[in-house]
Write a protein that holds these residues in place. Structure first.
Motif, PDB file in Angstrom:
ATOM      1  N   GLU A   1       6.429  20.079  -4.863  1.00 23.47           N
ATOM      2  CA  GLU A   1       7.593  20.088  -3.799  1.00 23.47           C
ATOM      3  C   GLU A   1       8.980  19.529  -4.655  1.00 23.47           C
ATOM      4  O   GLU A   1      10.372  20.184  -4.364  1.00 23.47           O
ATOM      5  CB  GLU A   1       7.685  19.388  -2.689  1.00 23.47           C
ATOM      6  N   ARG A   2       9.152  18.589  -5.639  1.00 27.50           N
ATOM      7  CA  ARG A   2      10.099  18.546  -5.556  1.00 27.50           C
ATOM      8  C   ARG A   2      10.912  19.027  -7.343  1.00 27.50           C
ATOM      9  O   ARG A   2      11.960  19.266  -7.498  1.00 27.50           O
ATOM     10  CB  ARG A   2      10.244  16.866  -6.275  1.00 27.50           C
ATOM     11  N   VAL A   3       9.820  19.291  -7.416  1.00 25.26           N
ATOM     12  CA  VAL A   3       9.563  20.318  -8.724  1.00 25.26           C
ATOM     13  C   VAL A   3      10.590  22.020  -8.283  1.00 25.26           C
ATOM     14  O   VAL A   3      11.758  22.431  -8.761  1.00 25.26           O
ATOM     15  CB  VAL A   3       9.127  21.109  -9.818  1.00 25.26           C
ATOM     16  N   TRP A   4       9.754  21.803  -7.181  1.00 23.48           N
ATOM     17  CA  TRP A   4      10.801  23.115  -6.341  1.00 23.48           C
ATOM     18  C   TRP A   4      11.996  23.491  -6.857  1.00 23.48           C
ATOM     19  O   TRP A   4      13.117  23.482  -7.009  1.00 23.48           O
ATOM     20  CB  TRP A   4       9.592  23.388  -4.981  1.00 23.48           C
ATOM     21  N   ARG A   5      12.345  21.770  -5.576  1.00 25.75           N
ATOM     22  CA  ARG A   5      13.974  22.411  -5.021  1.00 25.75           C
ATOM     23  C   ARG A   5      14.481  22.202  -6.328  1.00 25.75           C
ATOM     24  O   ARG A   5      16.105  22.321  -6.669  1.00 25.75           O
ATOM     25  CB  ARG A   5      13.985  20.367  -4.399  1.00 25.75           C
ATOM     26  N   ASP A   6      14.513  21.035  -7.291  1.00 22.35           N
ATOM     27  CA  ASP A   6      14.588  20.894  -9.161  1.00 22.35           C
ATOM     28  C   ASP A   6      15.109  22.135  -9.483  1.00 22.35           C
ATOM     29  O   ASP A   6      16.021  22.018  -9.931  1.00 22.35           O
ATOM     30  CB  ASP A   6      14.298  19.607  -8.923  1.00 22.35           C
ATOM     31  N   LEU A   7      13.910  22.983  -9.492  1.00 26.01           N
ATOM     32  CA  LEU A   7      14.704  24.325 -10.051  1.00 26.01           C
ATOM     33  C   LEU A   7      14.972  25.372  -9.424  1.00 26.01           C
ATOM     34  O   LEU A   7      15.851  26.546 -10.052  1.00 26.01           O
ATOM     35  CB  LEU A   7      12.561  25.422 -10.412  1.00 26.01           C
ATOM     36  N   SER A   8      15.589  25.504  -8.102  1.00 24.02           N
ATOM     37  CA  SER A   8      15.869  26.073  -7.311  1.00 24.02           C
ATOM     38  C   SER A   8      17.608  25.351  -7.444  1.00 24.02           C
ATOM     39  O   SER A   8      18.276  26.169  -7.492  1.00 24.02           O
ATOM     40  CB  SER A   8      15.833  25.757  -5.464  1.00 24.02           C
ATOM     41  N   THR A   9      17.686  24.047  -7.782  1.00 23.98           N
ATOM     42  CA  THR A   9      19.174  23.719  -7.735  1.00 23.98           C
ATOM     43  C   THR A   9      19.790  24.295  -9.153  1.00 23.98           C
ATOM     44  O   THR A   9      20.800  24.367  -9.407  1.00 23.98           O
ATOM     45  CB  THR A   9      18.991  22.207  -8.073  1.00 23.98           C
ATOM     46  N   LEU A  10      18.623  23.987 -10.167  1.00 21.22           N
ATOM     47  CA  LEU A  10      18.588  24.533 -11.840  1.00 21.22           C
ATOM     48  C   LEU A  10      19.508  26.063 -11.920  1.00 21.22           C
ATOM     49  O   LEU A  10      20.343  26.364 -12.590  1.00 21.22           O
ATOM     50  CB  LEU A  10      17.857  24.490 -12.699  1.00 21.22           C
TER      51      LEU A  10
END
Length: 410
Positions: free
Chosen positions: A373-382
């Protein structure tokens, strides 16, 4: 007549350290970051003891020229270290990379005396922003007085310096021109304004405020970092060698691909743990490692991430190869071509996470704070980064074609 003493090179703390050893250190430290991701997000930046471990490991000297106490290991080593850290904790990898990367900018663009001054501390952590802000007025002594606030300064919590841009007045009737400047830590204040974003909550991307800052003329450069031409003999090429003569724009944009790949590799690690520890939800109930559909998803994501990693690493090698040629070889067209490779790496990493891993990990595995979930959020923010979401998605394509065909205005 006064004669200046010749500059005496400074040895790094571990003169015998090798690139392979420093990458191995990053991989070992990255493993310790996984369990600290939530803590890092709550704080807004990585911990003081992590910062100290990075300093002891030599991470803040990877791109600092050797004559100033750095390791001068080059872009490929820096990319591998950054990717490893982002795999362990996306926020930490982001904050580290955008703090340490700009030693390459300073080592390339500034003159010898200025570099000796800026690199005097050995460790070099210098967030940079490209959006012009604030104001500058001449101080009457060849320098400038600065005031303003610059946002999204990733790496600010432990910064030794800051690179920003502002607009300065030109002749009457002419539009203002961009100016790049660099200031030391004592000239700025870090604001407590980071952590409420969707992702990369722990990336230390705070705003920096300067009030009445005084910047000597040799700490400024006319122009914008993204527009700096490198087809002439730059100071860094003469002082340190060809790898300090490459294009800042292409390297800045390659960094986004590096981080995206590191994040996606972390998501794949988490997915592998789920496959080994959980069973299927539908009959026949078997371990996920034995289920053809989970096998397919894992294999599909693995291929995408491996292709993205190969693209970024080879693009970095191409960047270095261009540096080793004559300075005229590093054209605007080449810069933009390399940058678009990074864009495709980001797309592959995102497709792997968003299309294969996130939907099939299971709802309990994508709750707030879980690794995927965290990677999904972080890649979305990228994707919201202007370099990726605006420049690479549209402007770079047009500018690349214009540079190739000799049409339009740069």
């Amino acid at each position: 007549m006064t004669t200046l003493a010749p500059f005496a090179p400074v040895a790094p703390p571990e003169p015998g350290l090798t690139p392979e050893e420093i990458v191995a250190r990053a991989e070992a430290l990255a493993a310790t970051l996984v369990e600290r991701q939530a803590e890092t997000e709550r704080r807004g930046f990585y911990a003081e003891d992590t910062h100290e471990a990075f300093a002891r490991a030599g991470f803040y000297r990877i791109l600092v020229p050797r004559r100033y106490g750095g390791y001068e290991f080059g872009p490929e080593t820096f990319v591998k270290v950054s990717m490893a850290l982002a795999r362990g904790c996306p926020s930490t990898g982001w904050m580290y990379l955008f703090g340490a990367a700009h030693a390459l900018v300073v080592g390339t663009l500034f003159d010898e005396a200025t570099q000796a001054e800026l690199f005097a501390g050995g460790d070099f952590i210098c967030p940079a922003t490209v959006a012009p802000a604030g104001s500058a007025r001449p101080d009457g002594e060849g320098g400038w007085l600065l005031d303003g606030t610059w946002s999204y300064c990733s790496g600010a919590p432990y910064a030794t310096h800051f690179i920003g841009h502002t607009l300065v007045a030109r002749g009457e009737g002419e539009p203002p021109a961009p100016m790049l400047f660099i200031v030391p830590r004592e000239q700025f204040e870090r604001l407590d304004d980071w952590g409420a974003q969707l992702g990369l909550k722990g990336s230390g991307s705070h705003s920096i405020r300067i009030e009445g800052g005084r910047v000597p003329g040799n700490h400024t450069l006319g122009g914008h970092l993204s527009q700096m031409a490198v087809t002439e003999d730059l100071p860094g090429r003469r002082l340190h060698g060809p790898e300090y003569g490459g294009g800042p724009l292409s390297f800045m944009l390659l960094e986004l691909g590096v981080l995206a790949v590191g994040m996606a590799k972390g998501a794949l690690d988490a997915y592998e743990e789920l496959m080994r520890s959980r069973t299927t939800a539908f009959f026949p109930i078997v371990p996920r490692t034995e289920d053809p559909d989970f096998q397919f998803r894992y294999g599909e994501a693995t291929g995408m991430i491996a292709a993205a990693e190969a693209a970024v690493l080879h693009a970095t090698q191409q960047w270095q190869d261009l540096c080793r040629k004559d300075a005229a070889a590093f054209t605007r067209e080449e810069e933009l071509r390399l940058a678009t490779i990074s864009r495709e790496a980001v797309r592959l990493a995102w497709r792997a996470v968003e299309g294969q891993l996130f939907p099939t990990a299971g709802s309990s595995s994508v709750r707030a704070g879980e690794r995927i979930e965290r990677v999904w959020r972080d890649l979305s923010t990228l994707h919201s980064h202007a370099g990726n979401g605006v420049f690479l998605s549209s402007l770079a394509n047009r500018e690349l074609a214009q540079a190739h065909f000799g049409t339009g205005v740069r």
